[in-house]
Structures are given as structure tokens and as C-alpha cells.
Write an enzyme that holds these catalytic residues in place. Structure first.
Site, short mmCIF file in Angstrom:
data_model
loop_
_atom_site.label_atom_id
_atom_site.label_comp_id
_atom_site.label_asym_id
_atom_site.label_seq_id
_atom_site.Cartn_x
_atom_site.Cartn_y
_atom_site.Cartn_z
N HIS A 134 41.85 41.26 66.51
CA HIS A 134 42.96 42.03 65.94
C HIS A 134 43.51 43.02 66.97
O HIS A 134 44.72 43.13 67.15
CB HIS A 134 42.45 42.77 64.69
CG HIS A 134 43.44 43.74 64.12
ND1 HIS A 134 44.35 43.39 63.15
CD2 HIS A 134 43.67 45.06 64.38
CE1 HIS A 134 45.10 44.46 62.84
NE2 HIS A 134 44.69 45.48 63.57
N GLU A 135 42.61 43.73 67.66
CA GLU A 135 43.05 44.72 68.63
C GLU A 135 43.71 44.07 69.84
O GLU A 135 44.71 44.57 70.37
CB GLU A 135 41.87 45.60 69.06
CG GLU A 135 41.22 46.39 67.92
CD GLU A 135 42.21 47.26 67.16
OE1 GLU A 135 43.19 47.74 67.77
OE2 GLU A 135 42.00 47.45 65.95
N HIS A 138 47.22 43.14 69.04
CA HIS A 138 48.16 44.26 69.20
C HIS A 138 48.70 44.30 70.64
O HIS A 138 49.88 44.54 70.86
CB HIS A 138 47.45 45.59 68.91
CG HIS A 138 47.43 45.97 67.47
ND1 HIS A 138 48.56 46.02 66.68
CD2 HIS A 138 46.39 46.34 66.66
CE1 HIS A 138 48.23 46.41 65.45
NE2 HIS A 138 46.92 46.61 65.42
N GLU A 189 50.71 45.77 62.02
CA GLU A 189 49.33 45.54 61.58
C GLU A 189 49.17 44.15 60.98
O GLU A 189 48.19 43.45 61.23
CB GLU A 189 48.91 46.60 60.55
CG GLU A 189 48.62 47.95 61.15
CD GLU A 189 47.42 47.93 62.08
OE1 GLU A 189 46.47 47.17 61.82
OE2 GLU A 189 47.42 48.68 63.06
#
Length: 257
Positions: A134-135, A138, A189
Site C-alpha cells: 500500500h505504501e 502511494h 488512499e
């Protein structure tokens, strides 16, 4: 009249500075160049690690550091397949020994995960992969650069608006933040959830772990404020969205395994 011209000028800058993200296809504000974003992130990362080291907060647990690096190395390979320029990034991951339930990845691949989230939630490798996927998403989706650009645009807008109005409008910044920044951040997100679970699946990590992870986060009382005032989707909404993605990701995961 003058105020109208300022608004028109700001809108013109915003429109001309938008670029299509090569991964998601979404148009993003890009007042900050990729080079600037990576340079400032590298400086901030070095400062963060330096301060953590001075406080004795950089983890010296060799097994944990090795575990995190092993997981992130697999994700980095898939990030390069999803976004080719990231193959040239100087990737780095640190484990910070603090009780915070957090992890992050800056532009250019500077990452950190906190021992708190690993230990308090008793994370499996698959769950760590979901967090870091997920990070990393980003970063490859350019969200850090986009946030910097939005901040720059808002600061510039407030400055020009104050000149036109003849008074300081900086007190309106929190309102502008809620009205303009948060909806895009929630979108970011959701994008990171979508591409993060795919990154993890491509790297051979179980997509079901994303659902388990956010179940744990919800149980840990990390839901945060109401969704309309949060940059993150609520845990229930997030779990529902990730659950819907699992069937799409399973063939990718099975092939990677």
C-alpha cells in the site's frame, strides 16, 4: 474584478499543471517535479533516520530487519514491473522502534515501518506485505508529489487571496483543507489500496491478508475520525472494497506462487 482575475489565474495554473499518472491514468496536479519531490524526500528521510538513531529508535533486531527487507525486496521488483522508472530509485527501508501503528514510503522509495504495528497487530508476512505494498503504491502513483503540489497551490492561493482581500486569509486554511485536500486524499488512499493489493499479489502474498489486516486495524481502535473528515476510508468501507478486489487478485497470486 481583481479577485475574479486571481481565481481565473489559479484555475489556469491548476489546469496546465495537471498530468496523467502513467499507472492509474488519473490526472494529478504536478506543480512539483519528480526530481524535486525525490530530493526533498531523501533529505527528510535522512533527517528522520538520523533523529531516530540518536534516540536509539532504529531497530537493531537483525531478524526483524531481515524479515522486513525480504518482504519489501519482493514488492520492489513488482513495483518496477508496474512502474518502470522506479527501477532506478534508490530504495531503502528502515524499521523504527516505536509503538506507532504506521508505515510509509516517500517519493523515490524511502520507506519505514514501525515496530508497533508489527508487534501490536501480530502481523504475518502477508500482512506486512499488504501494508508495505500500500505504501509503495502511494510512491509509484505519485501521491507524495501530488500532496506537495496541492500544498503549494493552496499556499499560493491563500497568498494571492490575502493580497486581493487586503487581509490575512490564512485562518481559512483548515476549511480549504477539508474542502479541497481531503476528497483527493481519500481517492489516493483508495488507489493505494487497489494497486497495493495487486503489488502484493504479484509478489506472491495472499490478497486475503489485506482484509485481515484492516480487520485488525479496526479492532485496535485505529478507525480514526468520521470518514468525511478523514484522509483514509473508514475501516468498514476499506474492508468492503478490498474484499471485492480479492477474487480479481487471486489468479495473480496463484500464478506468482
Amino acid at each position: 474584478m481583481q479577485r475574479t482575475l486571481v481565481v481565473i489565474a489559479l484555475l489556469a495554473v491548476g489546469l496546465t499543471a495537471c498530468q496523467e499518472n502513467p499507472v492509474s491514468g488519473r490526472r494529478q496536479l504536478a506543480l512539483v517535479s519528480e526530481e524535486q519531490a525525490q530530493s526533498s524526500s531523501a533529505q527528510a528521510y535522512a533527517q528522520t533516520l538520523n533523529e531516530a538513531q540518536k534516540k536509539g529508535k532504529l531497530s537493531t533486531d537483525a531478524a526483524l530487519n531481515s524479515r522486513v527487507k525480504r518482504i519489501t525486496d519482493r514488492l520492489i521488483v513488482q513495483a518496477g514491473n508496474m512502474y518502470a522508472p522506479s527501477r532506478e530509485w534508490k530504495w531503502s527501508v528502515a524499521v523504527i522502534d516505536e509503538p506507532t501503528l504506521n508505515a510509509w514510503c516517500m517519493p523515490g522509495g524511502k520507506m519505514a515501518i514501525y515496530t508497533g504495528i508489527i508487534e501490536k497487530l501480530k502481523l504475518s508476512d502477508d500482512e506486512i506485505a499488504q501494508i508495505m505494498g500500500h505504501e509503495i503504491a502511494h510512491a509509484i502513483l505519485g501521491h507524495g508529489r501530488e500532496r506537495m503540489s496541492r500544498a503549494m497551490a493552496m499556499q499560493g492561493g491563500m497568498t494571492l487571496g490575502s493580497i486581493v482581500a487586503g487581509r490575512d486569509l490564512s485562518v481559512l486554511s483548515p476549511v480549504a483543507d477539508i474542502a479541497l485536500t481531503l476528497p483527493n486524499s481519500r481517492s489516493g488512499e483508495s488507489e493505494a489500496d487497489r494497486y497495493g493489493i495487486e503489488l502484493a499479489a504479484r509478489a506472491g502474498f495472499d490478497p486475503h491478508a489485506a482484509v485481515r489486516l484492516w480487520g485488525k486495524m479496526s479492532s485496535a481502535g485505529n478507525g480514526g475520525p468520521p470518514q468525511f473528515l478523514s484522509t483514509h476510508p473508514s475501516p468498514d468501507n476499506r474492508i468492503q472494497a478490498l474484499n471485492a478486489l480479492v477474487p480479481q487478485m487471486m489468479p495473480i497470486y496463484e500464478k506468482a506462487r
